[in-house]
Design a protein around this motif. Structure first.
Motif, PDB file in Angstrom:
ATOM      1  N   GLY A 154       0.819  -1.203   0.000  1.00 46.93           N
ATOM      2  CA  GLY A 154       0.000   0.000   0.000  1.00 46.93           C
ATOM      3  C   GLY A 154       0.853   1.253   0.000  1.00 46.93           C
ATOM      4  O   GLY A 154       2.084   1.205  -0.110  1.00 46.93           O
ATOM      5  N   SER A 155       0.197   2.387   0.118  1.00 48.61           N
ATOM      6  CA  SER A 155       0.890   3.669   0.132  1.00 48.61           C
ATOM      7  C   SER A 155       0.889   4.234   1.542  1.00 48.61           C
ATOM      8  O   SER A 155       0.206   3.731   2.440  1.00 48.61           O
ATOM      9  CB  SER A 155       0.208   4.649  -0.828  1.00 48.61           C
ATOM     10  OG  SER A 155      -1.159   4.809  -0.489  1.00 48.61           O
ATOM     11  N   ALA A 156       1.665   5.303   1.740  1.00 47.04           N
ATOM     12  CA  ALA A 156       1.872   5.848   3.083  1.00 47.04           C
ATOM     13  C   ALA A 156       0.573   6.274   3.746  1.00 47.04           C
ATOM     14  O   ALA A 156       0.430   6.156   4.968  1.00 47.04           O
ATOM     15  CB  ALA A 156       2.838   7.024   3.003  1.00 47.04           C
ATOM     16  N   PRO A 160      -4.290  -0.370   6.180  1.00 47.01           N
ATOM     17  CA  PRO A 160      -3.582  -1.629   5.924  1.00 47.01           C
ATOM     18  C   PRO A 160      -4.183  -2.381   4.747  1.00 47.01           C
ATOM     19  O   PRO A 160      -5.402  -2.446   4.579  1.00 47.01           O
ATOM     20  CB  PRO A 160      -3.763  -2.399   7.235  1.00 47.01           C
ATOM     21  CG  PRO A 160      -3.932  -1.340   8.272  1.00 47.01           C
ATOM     22  CD  PRO A 160      -4.702  -0.237   7.587  1.00 47.01           C
ATOM     23  N   ALA A 161      -3.308  -2.918   3.912  1.00 48.30           N
ATOM     24  CA  ALA A 161      -3.746  -3.639   2.720  1.00 48.30           C
ATOM     25  C   ALA A 161      -2.998  -4.955   2.643  1.00 48.30           C
ATOM     26  O   ALA A 161      -1.925  -5.118   3.225  1.00 48.30           O
ATOM     27  CB  ALA A 161      -3.489  -2.801   1.461  1.00 48.30           C
ATOM     28  N   LYS A 162      -3.586  -5.896   1.928  1.00 43.28           N
ATOM     29  CA  LYS A 162      -2.912  -7.173   1.704  1.00 43.28           C
ATOM     30  C   LYS A 162      -3.011  -7.555   0.243  1.00 43.28           C
ATOM     31  O   LYS A 162      -3.793  -6.978  -0.507  1.00 43.28           O
ATOM     32  CB  LYS A 162      -3.512  -8.270   2.584  1.00 43.28           C
ATOM     33  CG  LYS A 162      -4.883  -8.788   2.175  1.00 43.28           C
ATOM     34  CD  LYS A 162      -5.362  -9.828   3.180  1.00 43.28           C
ATOM     35  CE  LYS A 162      -6.652 -10.519   2.726  1.00 43.28           C
ATOM     36  NZ  LYS A 162      -6.411 -11.471   1.631  1.00 43.28           N
ATOM     37  N   VAL A 163      -2.196  -8.511  -0.156  1.00 42.30           N
ATOM     38  CA  VAL A 163      -2.309  -9.059  -1.502  1.00 42.30           C
ATOM     39  C   VAL A 163      -3.631  -9.810  -1.570  1.00 42.30           C
ATOM     40  O   VAL A 163      -3.872 -10.725  -0.775  1.00 42.30           O
ATOM     41  CB  VAL A 163      -1.132  -9.994  -1.821  1.00 42.30           C
ATOM     42  CG1 VAL A 163      -1.264 -10.540  -3.236  1.00 42.30           C
ATOM     43  CG2 VAL A 163       0.193  -9.265  -1.639  1.00 42.30           C
ATOM     44  N   GLN A 164      -4.516  -9.421  -2.492  1.00 40.51           N
ATOM     45  CA  GLN A 164      -5.855 -10.005  -2.523  1.00 40.51           C
ATOM     46  C   GLN A 164      -5.830 -11.481  -2.919  1.00 40.51           C
ATOM     47  O   GLN A 164      -6.647 -12.266  -2.436  1.00 40.51           O
ATOM     48  CB  GLN A 164      -6.748  -9.209  -3.473  1.00 40.51           C
ATOM     49  CG  GLN A 164      -7.078  -7.812  -2.969  1.00 40.51           C
ATOM     50  CD  GLN A 164      -7.789  -7.849  -1.624  1.00 40.51           C
ATOM     51  OE1 GLN A 164      -8.848  -8.421  -1.468  1.00 40.51           O
ATOM     52  NE2 GLN A 164      -7.160  -7.225  -0.618  1.00 40.51           N
ATOM     53  N   ALA A 165      -4.927 -11.859  -3.793  1.00 37.35           N
ATOM     54  CA  ALA A 165      -4.729 -13.286  -4.045  1.00 37.35           C
ATOM     55  C   ALA A 165      -4.101 -13.897  -2.792  1.00 37.35           C
ATOM     56  O   ALA A 165      -3.241 -13.275  -2.160  1.00 37.35           O
ATOM     57  CB  ALA A 165      -3.818 -13.491  -5.251  1.00 37.35           C
ATOM     58  N   PRO A 222      10.761  -0.333   6.829  1.00 42.07           N
ATOM     59  CA  PRO A 222      10.456   0.266   5.524  1.00 42.07           C
ATOM     60  C   PRO A 222       9.113   0.988   5.513  1.00 42.07           C
ATOM     61  O   PRO A 222       8.179   0.606   6.221  1.00 42.07           O
ATOM     62  CB  PRO A 222      10.438  -0.944   4.582  1.00 42.07           C
ATOM     63  CG  PRO A 222      10.144  -2.106   5.454  1.00 42.07           C
ATOM     64  CD  PRO A 222      10.765  -1.802   6.780  1.00 42.07           C
ATOM     65  N   ASP A 223       9.052   2.035   4.708  1.00 41.13           N
ATOM     66  CA  ASP A 223       7.803   2.750   4.491  1.00 41.13           C
ATOM     67  C   ASP A 223       6.971   2.034   3.434  1.00 41.13           C
ATOM     68  O   ASP A 223       7.498   1.277   2.611  1.00 41.13           O
ATOM     69  CB  ASP A 223       8.078   4.179   4.008  1.00 41.13           C
ATOM     70  CG  ASP A 223       8.815   5.009   5.045  1.00 41.13           C
ATOM     71  OD1 ASP A 223       8.530   4.822   6.245  1.00 41.13           O
ATOM     72  OD2 ASP A 223       9.673   5.833   4.660  1.00 41.13           O
ATOM     73  N   ARG A 224       5.665   2.272   3.452  1.00 41.52           N
ATOM     74  CA  ARG A 224       4.795   1.793   2.382  1.00 41.52           C
ATOM     75  C   ARG A 224       4.895   2.788   1.223  1.00 41.52           C
ATOM     76  O   ARG A 224       4.576   3.974   1.387  1.00 41.52           O
ATOM     77  CB  ARG A 224       3.351   1.653   2.854  1.00 41.52           C
ATOM     78  CG  ARG A 224       3.161   0.640   3.964  1.00 41.52           C
ATOM     79  CD  ARG A 224       1.701   0.194   4.081  1.00 41.52           C
ATOM     80  NE  ARG A 224       0.804   1.323   4.289  1.00 41.52           N
ATOM     81  CZ  ARG A 224       0.482   1.823   5.481  1.00 41.52           C
ATOM     82  NH1 ARG A 224       1.014   1.303   6.569  1.00 41.52           N
ATOM     83  NH2 ARG A 224      -0.363   2.825   5.581  1.00 41.52           N
ATOM     84  N   ILE A 225       5.348   2.318   0.079  1.00 39.83           N
ATOM     85  CA  ILE A 225       5.612   3.231  -1.041  1.00 39.83           C
ATOM     86  C   ILE A 225       4.873   2.808  -2.306  1.00 39.83           C
ATOM     87  O   ILE A 225       5.318   3.072  -3.424  1.00 39.83           O
ATOM     88  CB  ILE A 225       7.122   3.366  -1.306  1.00 39.83           C
ATOM     89  CG1 ILE A 225       7.789   1.991  -1.487  1.00 39.83           C
ATOM     90  CG2 ILE A 225       7.800   4.124  -0.173  1.00 39.83           C
ATOM     91  CD1 ILE A 225       9.267   2.082  -1.839  1.00 39.83           C
ATOM     92  N   GLY A 226       3.723   2.167  -2.129  1.00 39.33           N
ATOM     93  CA  GLY A 226       2.879   1.854  -3.278  1.00 39.33           C
ATOM     94  C   GLY A 226       3.539   0.911  -4.255  1.00 39.33           C
ATOM     95  O   GLY A 226       4.003  -0.162  -3.888  1.00 39.33           O
ATOM     96  N   SER A 227       3.626   1.326  -5.504  1.00 42.58           N
ATOM     97  CA  SER A 227       4.142   0.454  -6.565  1.00 42.58           C
ATOM     98  C   SER A 227       5.660   0.466  -6.656  1.00 42.58           C
ATOM     99  O   SER A 227       6.244  -0.310  -7.406  1.00 42.58           O
ATOM    100  CB  SER A 227       3.570   0.896  -7.910  1.00 42.58           C
ATOM    101  OG  SER A 227       4.035   2.202  -8.247  1.00 42.58           O
ATOM    102  N   ALA A 228       6.325   1.349  -5.926  1.00 44.99           N
ATOM    103  CA  ALA A 228       7.762   1.542  -6.108  1.00 44.99           C
ATOM    104  C   ALA A 228       8.574   0.432  -5.448  1.00 44.99           C
ATOM    105  O   ALA A 228       8.192  -0.117  -4.420  1.00 44.99           O
ATOM    106  CB  ALA A 228       8.176   2.899  -5.541  1.00 44.99           C
ATOM    107  N   ALA A 229       9.732   0.149  -6.054  1.00 42.87           N
ATOM    108  CA  ALA A 229      10.688  -0.755  -5.433  1.00 42.87           C
ATOM    109  C   ALA A 229      11.587   0.052  -4.509  1.00 42.87           C
ATOM    110  O   ALA A 229      12.108   1.101  -4.908  1.00 42.87           O
ATOM    111  CB  ALA A 229      11.526  -1.444  -6.513  1.00 42.87           C
ATOM    112  N   PRO A 230      11.812  -0.372  -3.274  1.00 37.69           N
ATOM    113  CA  PRO A 230      12.600   0.428  -2.337  1.00 37.69           C
ATOM    114  C   PRO A 230      14.092   0.455  -2.651  1.00 37.69           C
ATOM    115  O   PRO A 230      14.825   1.257  -2.070  1.00 37.69           O
ATOM    116  CB  PRO A 230      12.335  -0.255  -0.989  1.00 37.69           C
ATOM    117  CG  PRO A 230      12.006  -1.666  -1.342  1.00 37.69           C
ATOM    118  CD  PRO A 230      11.283  -1.598  -2.649  1.00 37.69           C
TER     119      PRO A 230
END
Length: 428
Positions: A154-156, A160-165, A222-230
């Motif tokens: 998810g994003s900052a 809270p989110a999870k992988v739906q699959a 780590p921060d939640r940064i959406g689609s980005a690779a850290p």
């Protein structure tokens, strides 16, 4: 051919819902004879919907192709006796009961291996067979949370989110399959089976190989940064004028080409963006500049431009998009099974040599107790003994239903068939 690689092996499947059934489905895809042992009411996964195929969930059908169905009441002495007789002749047992349950039933590894020392016994649980959480139950979402996986999704500013699959369930099934295949080789060499401890918690940790390694090195949550690779940039999704696309242009050559094709060549001399690690540190500034430019064109225009410059990119696809993906058909990753009542049921296939595997014969998930009679016959029970066990409600057989009516009522499938004949692989 992988479809027949394990055809000399018999597997007893005492699992339910996701992780265990994934493991036994994969073994069945590779030819093993899978006997799915279910309680009289059926396994839990049958009722987890929507969606539905007949009276069972699509989830159940998606995890249980290429299996034989045996309904057995393990709460009765006769049911336990049958399970022990089958285990004495089986090569592999996979179970996903809470730790201690199979031992209390007299079906634990220690007991069964006395009569069958070559037995490979794989226990799949939430947290493992020992330790302070061994008796804790857990499902995919719980383990996504407890393992830290949800903390990086998810994003900052998102909840809270999870992988739906159910990624932890499925990955755990693959982990269990890997362990079993390795143990098959070891057992063949040494003549002795083993007890394998596979659990969702450890598998969820293994999924985070990079993120957790980075944390262990730096000590920074780590921060939640959406689609980005850290660990690299740009390696994330950008919004075009009509949709989103994912772009990975973080190595030197691709970053420079990205700047050129976007008419942003001056960025190549910007000290903030000189390396991928610097671009990670200045990701917000980089995204602001690139984001404005990406919005000036359509997603398809950008895909053509970027691919023409050998810059890694892809549309952020939904499932409708995926169905139109030309590589999906080429890889044969949409497999199908022919169900006598519901027609063709499509699902993701086996991911190794997938086109070859998709073309092979596969049987649909069994109805509850569908193969009870022939499974017991194959293990030496007489017809009279089997009928007595059925009358005593120790062994279950399918309930007669108007399967065509069920198909029309609960399945949106244009290929429903009129014939409700026996399906699945015969037991020799």
């Amino acid at each position: 051919m992988l479809r027949k690689a394990l055809e000399d092996l018999t597997v007893l499947d005492f699992t339910h819902i996701g992780a265990g059934p994934t493991c036994t489905m994969l073994l069945g895809d590779m030819g093993a004879r899978i006997i799915k042992v279910e309680p009289p009411e059926g396994e839990l996964g049958r009722k987890l919907g929507p969606a539905w195929i007949g009276e069972d969930s699509a989830l159940y059908h998606g995890f249980n192709r290429n299996k034989l169905g045996l309904s057995l009441d393990l709460k009765t002495p006769s049911g336990i006796s049958i399970a022990k007789r089958l285990a004495a002749q089986a090569d592999i047992i996979v179970e996903s009961m809470r730790p201690g349950v199979m031992d209390r039933l007299g079906l634990g590894y220690g007991t069964l291996s006395e009569d069958n020392p070559n037995l490979i016994y794989c226990s799949i649980s939430a947290y493992g067979q020992s330790g302070p959480y061994a008796t804790h139950a857990g499902v995919d979402g719980i383990l996504q949370a407890d393992s830290g996986l949800m903390s990086i999704i998810g994003s900052a500013d998102s909840e809270p989110a999870k992988v739906q699959a159910p990624i932890v369930d499925v990955f755990t099934g693959y982990v269990a399959t890997t362990g079993i295949l390795a143990q098959i080789h070891k057992t063949a060499a040494e003549g002795r089976g083993a007890h394998l401890d596979v659990n969702l918690f450890s598998s969820a940790i293994a999924l985070q190989q990079v993120s957790l390694t980075n944390y262990l090195v730096e000590g920074t949550v780590p921060d939640r940064i959406g689609s980005a690779a850290p660990y690299s940039a740009p390696n994330e999704a950008f919004q075009a004028s009509d949709g989103w696309l994912m772009v990975a242009a973080y190595n030197g050559g691709r970053w420079e080409r990205l700047c050129d094709v976007m008419d942003l060549s001056d960025l190549k001399q910007d000290a903030r963006f000189a390396t991928s690690s610097l671009r990670v540190s200045h990701r917000a500034e980089m995204r602001e500049v690139l984001g404005r430019r990406f919005k000036e064109r359509s997603r398809q225009e950008w895909l053509e431009i970027l691919r023409g410059a050998d810059i890694l990119c892809a549309p952020v696809a939904d499932y409708d998009d995926l169905m139109r993906h030309p590589q999906l058909a080429a890889n044969g990753m949409l497999s199908g099974v022919d169900h006598p009542a519901f027609g063709k049921i499509r699902m993701p296939g086996f991911p190794i040599n997938s086109a070859e595997m998709a073309a092979a014969d596969h049987s649909p998930a069994p109805s509850l107790g569908q193969h009870s009679r022939e499974v017991l016959e194959s293990f030496g029970y007489t017809k009279r003994e089997i009928e007595a066990l059925i009358q005593q409600n120790v062994v279950g057989i399918p309930i007669e239903r108007n399967m065509k009516a069920v198909a029309v009522g609960r399945l949106n499938n244009t290929d429903a068939r009129q014939q409700a004949a026996h399906f699945g692989r015969k037991v020799s």
